[in-house]
Design a protein around this motif. Structure first.
Motif, PDB file in Angstrom:
ATOM      1  N   ASP A  19      13.370  -7.482   3.098  1.00 18.90           N
ATOM      2  CA  ASP A  19      12.914  -7.592   4.474  1.00 18.90           C
ATOM      3  C   ASP A  19      11.938  -6.495   4.861  1.00 18.90           C
ATOM      4  OD1 ASP A  19      16.122  -8.773   5.683  1.00 18.90           O
ATOM      5  OD2 ASP A  19      14.413  -9.865   4.872  1.00 18.90           O
ATOM      6  N   SER A  20      11.888  -5.404   4.106  1.00 20.90           N
ATOM      7  CA  SER A  20      11.036  -4.287   4.500  1.00 20.90           C
ATOM      8  C   SER A  20       9.863  -4.059   3.558  1.00 20.90           C
ATOM      9  CB  SER A  20      11.872  -3.000   4.591  1.00 20.90           C
ATOM     10  OG  SER A  20      12.465  -2.726   3.335  1.00 20.90           O
ATOM     11  N   GLU A  21       9.902  -4.655   2.352  1.00 24.86           N
ATOM     12  CA  GLU A  21       8.816  -4.448   1.406  1.00 24.86           C
ATOM     13  C   GLU A  21       8.619  -5.688   0.542  1.00 24.86           C
ATOM     14  OE1 GLU A  21       8.067  -0.604  -0.728  1.00 24.86           O
ATOM     15  OE2 GLU A  21       8.628  -1.825  -2.472  1.00 24.86           O
ATOM     16  N   ILE A  22       7.363  -6.050   0.309  1.00 26.50           N
ATOM     17  CA  ILE A  22       7.030  -7.169  -0.576  1.00 26.50           C
ATOM     18  C   ILE A  22       6.033  -6.671  -1.609  1.00 26.50           C
ATOM     19  CG2 ILE A  22       5.938  -9.443  -0.746  1.00 26.50           C
ATOM     20  CD1 ILE A  22       6.898 -10.054   2.030  1.00 26.50           C
ATOM     21  N   THR A  23       6.332  -6.918  -2.880  1.00 24.80           N
ATOM     22  CA  THR A  23       5.447  -6.534  -3.972  1.00 24.80           C
ATOM     23  C   THR A  23       4.538  -7.710  -4.311  1.00 24.80           C
ATOM     24  OG1 THR A  23       7.123  -5.056  -4.873  1.00 24.80           O
ATOM     25  CG2 THR A  23       5.321  -5.691  -6.331  1.00 24.80           C
ATOM     26  N   LYS A  41      -3.052  -3.821   9.001  1.00 28.08           N
ATOM     27  CA  LYS A  41      -2.854  -4.669  10.181  1.00 28.08           C
ATOM     28  C   LYS A  41      -1.726  -5.663   9.950  1.00 28.08           C
ATOM     29  CE  LYS A  41      -4.004  -5.906  14.349  1.00 28.08           C
ATOM     30  NZ  LYS A  41      -3.851  -4.986  15.503  1.00 28.08           N
ATOM     31  N   ILE A  42      -1.653  -6.233   8.748  1.00 32.55           N
ATOM     32  CA  ILE A  42      -0.568  -7.157   8.422  1.00 32.55           C
ATOM     33  C   ILE A  42       0.774  -6.440   8.497  1.00 32.55           C
ATOM     34  CG2 ILE A  42       0.455  -8.542   6.572  1.00 32.55           C
ATOM     35  CD1 ILE A  42      -2.393  -9.206   5.671  1.00 32.55           C
ATOM     36  N   GLU A  43       0.820  -5.237   7.974  1.00 39.14           N
ATOM     37  CA  GLU A  43       2.062  -4.462   8.023  1.00 39.14           C
ATOM     38  C   GLU A  43       2.465  -4.172   9.462  1.00 39.14           C
ATOM     39  OE1 GLU A  43       1.774  -2.019   3.784  1.00 39.14           O
ATOM     40  OE2 GLU A  43       1.027  -1.091   5.633  1.00 39.14           O
ATOM     41  N   GLU A  44       1.467  -3.865  10.291  1.00 39.95           N
ATOM     42  CA  GLU A  44       1.744  -3.569  11.707  1.00 39.95           C
ATOM     43  C   GLU A  44       2.305  -4.790  12.427  1.00 39.95           C
ATOM     44  OE1 GLU A  44      -0.882  -2.892  15.757  1.00 39.95           O
ATOM     45  OE2 GLU A  44      -1.699  -2.143  13.849  1.00 39.95           O
ATOM     46  N   LEU A  45       1.725  -5.958  12.156  1.00 40.29           N
ATOM     47  CA  LEU A  45       2.128  -7.175  12.863  1.00 40.29           C
ATOM     48  C   LEU A  45       3.451  -7.739  12.365  1.00 40.29           C
ATOM     49  CD1 LEU A  45      -1.339  -8.997  13.083  1.00 40.29           C
ATOM     50  CD2 LEU A  45      -0.099  -7.881  14.953  1.00 40.29           C
ATOM     51  N   THR A  46       3.761  -7.521  11.101  1.00 38.20           N
ATOM     52  CA  THR A  46       4.961  -8.121  10.517  1.00 38.20           C
ATOM     53  C   THR A  46       6.129  -7.158  10.364  1.00 38.20           C
ATOM     54  OG1 THR A  46       4.231  -7.628   8.254  1.00 38.20           O
ATOM     55  CG2 THR A  46       3.545  -9.736   9.201  1.00 38.20           C
ATOM     56  N   GLY A  47       5.841  -5.861  10.389  1.00 37.32           N
ATOM     57  CA  GLY A  47       6.897  -4.900  10.157  1.00 37.32           C
ATOM     58  C   GLY A  47       7.345  -4.848   8.707  1.00 37.32           C
ATOM     59  N   VAL A  48       6.516  -5.363   7.812  1.00 42.97           N
ATOM     60  CA  VAL A  48       6.830  -5.400   6.383  1.00 42.97           C
ATOM     61  C   VAL A  48       5.848  -4.517   5.623  1.00 42.97           C
ATOM     62  CG1 VAL A  48       6.970  -6.867   4.328  1.00 42.97           C
ATOM     63  CG2 VAL A  48       7.792  -7.720   6.537  1.00 42.97           C
ATOM     64  N   GLN A  49       6.360  -3.701   4.732  1.00 46.39           N
ATOM     65  CA  GLN A  49       5.516  -2.842   3.899  1.00 46.39           C
ATOM     66  C   GLN A  49       5.006  -3.664   2.708  1.00 46.39           C
ATOM     67  OE1 GLN A  49       4.853   0.416   4.544  1.00 46.39           O
ATOM     68  NE2 GLN A  49       3.504   0.640   2.769  1.00 46.39           N
ATOM     69  N   LEU A  50       3.686  -3.670   2.497  1.00 48.57           N
ATOM     70  CA  LEU A  50       3.098  -4.392   1.378  1.00 48.57           C
ATOM     71  C   LEU A  50       2.842  -3.438   0.219  1.00 48.57           C
ATOM     72  CD1 LEU A  50       0.469  -6.665   3.176  1.00 48.57           C
ATOM     73  CD2 LEU A  50       2.843  -7.202   2.579  1.00 48.57           C
ATOM     74  N   ASP A  51       3.382  -3.778  -0.927  1.00 46.20           N
ATOM     75  CA  ASP A  51       3.096  -3.032  -2.159  1.00 46.20           C
ATOM     76  C   ASP A  51       2.110  -3.867  -2.964  1.00 46.20           C
ATOM     77  OD1 ASP A  51       3.010  -1.519  -4.424  1.00 46.20           O
ATOM     78  OD2 ASP A  51       5.010  -2.074  -5.126  1.00 46.20           O
ATOM     79  N   LEU A  52       0.808  -3.691  -2.686  1.00 47.57           N
ATOM     80  CA  LEU A  52      -0.251  -4.460  -3.347  1.00 47.57           C
ATOM     81  C   LEU A  52      -0.621  -3.800  -4.658  1.00 47.57           C
ATOM     82  CD1 LEU A  52      -2.629  -5.481  -0.422  1.00 47.57           C
ATOM     83  CD2 LEU A  52      -1.425  -7.024  -1.953  1.00 47.57           C
ATOM     84  N   GLN A  53      -0.433  -4.526  -5.737  1.00 48.52           N
ATOM     85  CA  GLN A  53      -0.753  -4.015  -7.062  1.00 48.52           C
ATOM     86  C   GLN A  53      -1.989  -4.755  -7.583  1.00 48.52           C
ATOM     87  OE1 GLN A  53       2.758  -4.382  -9.500  1.00 48.52           O
ATOM     88  NE2 GLN A  53       4.036  -3.275  -8.040  1.00 48.52           N
ATOM     89  N   TYR A  54      -3.120  -4.052  -7.594  1.00 49.93           N
ATOM     90  CA  TYR A  54      -4.372  -4.648  -8.041  1.00 49.93           C
ATOM     91  C   TYR A  54      -4.538  -4.470  -9.548  1.00 49.93           C
ATOM     92  CZ  TYR A  54      -5.777  -4.927  -3.136  1.00 49.93           C
ATOM     93  OH  TYR A  54      -5.845  -5.216  -1.797  1.00 49.93           O
ATOM     94  N   VAL A  55      -4.923  -5.548 -10.213  1.00 49.89           N
ATOM     95  CA  VAL A  55      -5.172  -5.521 -11.653  1.00 49.89           C
ATOM     96  C   VAL A  55      -6.573  -6.064 -11.899  1.00 49.89           C
ATOM     97  CG1 VAL A  55      -4.439  -6.392 -13.910  1.00 49.89           C
ATOM     98  CG2 VAL A  55      -2.730  -5.899 -12.133  1.00 49.89           C
ATOM     99  N   PRO A  56      -7.411  -5.365 -12.671  1.00 53.61           N
ATOM    100  CA  PRO A  56      -8.747  -5.902 -12.966  1.00 53.61           C
ATOM    101  C   PRO A  56      -8.656  -7.346 -13.445  1.00 53.61           C
ATOM    102  CG  PRO A  56      -8.551  -3.674 -13.818  1.00 53.61           C
ATOM    103  CD  PRO A  56      -7.179  -4.066 -13.338  1.00 53.61           C
ATOM    104  N   ALA A  57      -9.514  -8.205 -12.899  1.00 57.67           N
ATOM    105  CA  ALA A  57      -9.440  -9.637 -13.187  1.00 57.67           C
ATOM    106  C   ALA A  57      -9.497  -9.929 -14.679  1.00 57.67           C
ATOM    107  CB  ALA A  57     -10.566 -10.360 -12.460  1.00 57.67           C
ATOM    108  N   SER A  58     -10.260  -9.120 -15.430  1.00 59.15           N
ATOM    109  CA  SER A  58     -10.400  -9.360 -16.866  1.00 59.15           C
ATOM    110  C   SER A  58      -9.091  -9.119 -17.619  1.00 59.15           C
ATOM    111  CB  SER A  58     -11.496  -8.457 -17.444  1.00 59.15           C
ATOM    112  OG  SER A  58     -11.202  -7.089 -17.199  1.00 59.15           O
TER     113      SER A  58
END
Length: 222
Positions: A19-23, A41-58
């Motif tokens: 409920d507090s974090e989404i990976t 902004k999404i975190e502010e509006l939803t109250g959910v912490q986003l753990d965005l893990q970026y991986v090079p597309a290649s």
């Protein structure tokens, strides 16, 4: 596609964090990660912490293959519904999400016909990534057009004429036969060919004709 990933081996303590974090695992198509203002902004509006893990597309498919093999899956991943990814869905590594869509005001408005195209064995595991219908276009040299007295083309005939004049009438004014009217990518998935083909009602990837299936690459006139 955004997918819910199955992690049956999570402990109860880890599940309490949902409920507090989404990976989220997502491919990165640029040299740098995006400005975090939308994420914040999404975190502010939803109250959910986003753990965005970026991986090079290649490297993205290799990263996902490793996640499948080790069971170290994020809660959400961006994947196509094909190949090894589809087999992973059938192998139980993703959650079926359709029973939950009606609980969310915006998700229940998603287009059924598009969702149906993402089903695997009749079940829904993904949310489609919506894009504008007209998200590609042609970029042309306005300075060349000005040199030749051409205005912005409004029809396919005017566009063809502009390309012809770009090729034959020395638009750069250097007195040499060294200009090309139209250039494209090294594949046919995107770029000029795909854009121009759409002007003549070719299908998006695949379509149906009275004689059967056809792709946008080959559309016989019969």
């Amino acid at each position: 596609m955004l997918i819910g990933c199955n992690q049956n081996d999570r402990t109860t303590q880890e599940e309490s964090k949902v409920d507090s974090e989404i990976t989220i695992l997502t491919p990165l198509h640029t040299a740098e990660t995006p400005d975090p203002k939308i994420e914040e902004k999404i975190e502010e509006l939803t109250g959910v912490q986003l753990d965005l893990q970026y991986v090079p597309a290649s490297n993205y498919q290799d990263r996902m293959s490793t996640a499948f093999a080790t069971g170290n899956m994020p809660e959400v991943a961006n994947i196509p519904i094909e190949g090894n990814f589809k087999e992973a869905i059938r192998d139980g590594q993703f959650w079926e999400i359709e029973p939950y869509l009606d609980e969310f005001e915006n998700l229940k408005k998603l287009k059924k016909e598009i969702l149906d195209n993402t089903r695997v064995d009749g079940k829904l595991y993904a949310l489609y990534q919506g894009r504008p219908l007209s998200r590609q276009g042609i970029i042309y040299r306005k300075d060349w057009a000005d040199n030749l007295g051409l205005s912005t083309p409004q029809t396919t005939e005017e566009f063809f004429n502009m390309l012809k004049q770009f090729t034959e009438n020395d638009p750069d004014g250097n007195g040499k036969d060294d200009t090309i009217g139209l250039a494209d990518r090294g594949d046919l998935a995107y770029g000029s060919f795909n854009t121009i083909a759409s002007w003549f009602n070719t299908p998006n990837e695949w379509g149906r004709k009275r004689w059967g299936a056809t792709s946008r690459i080959y559309v016989p006139s019969i």
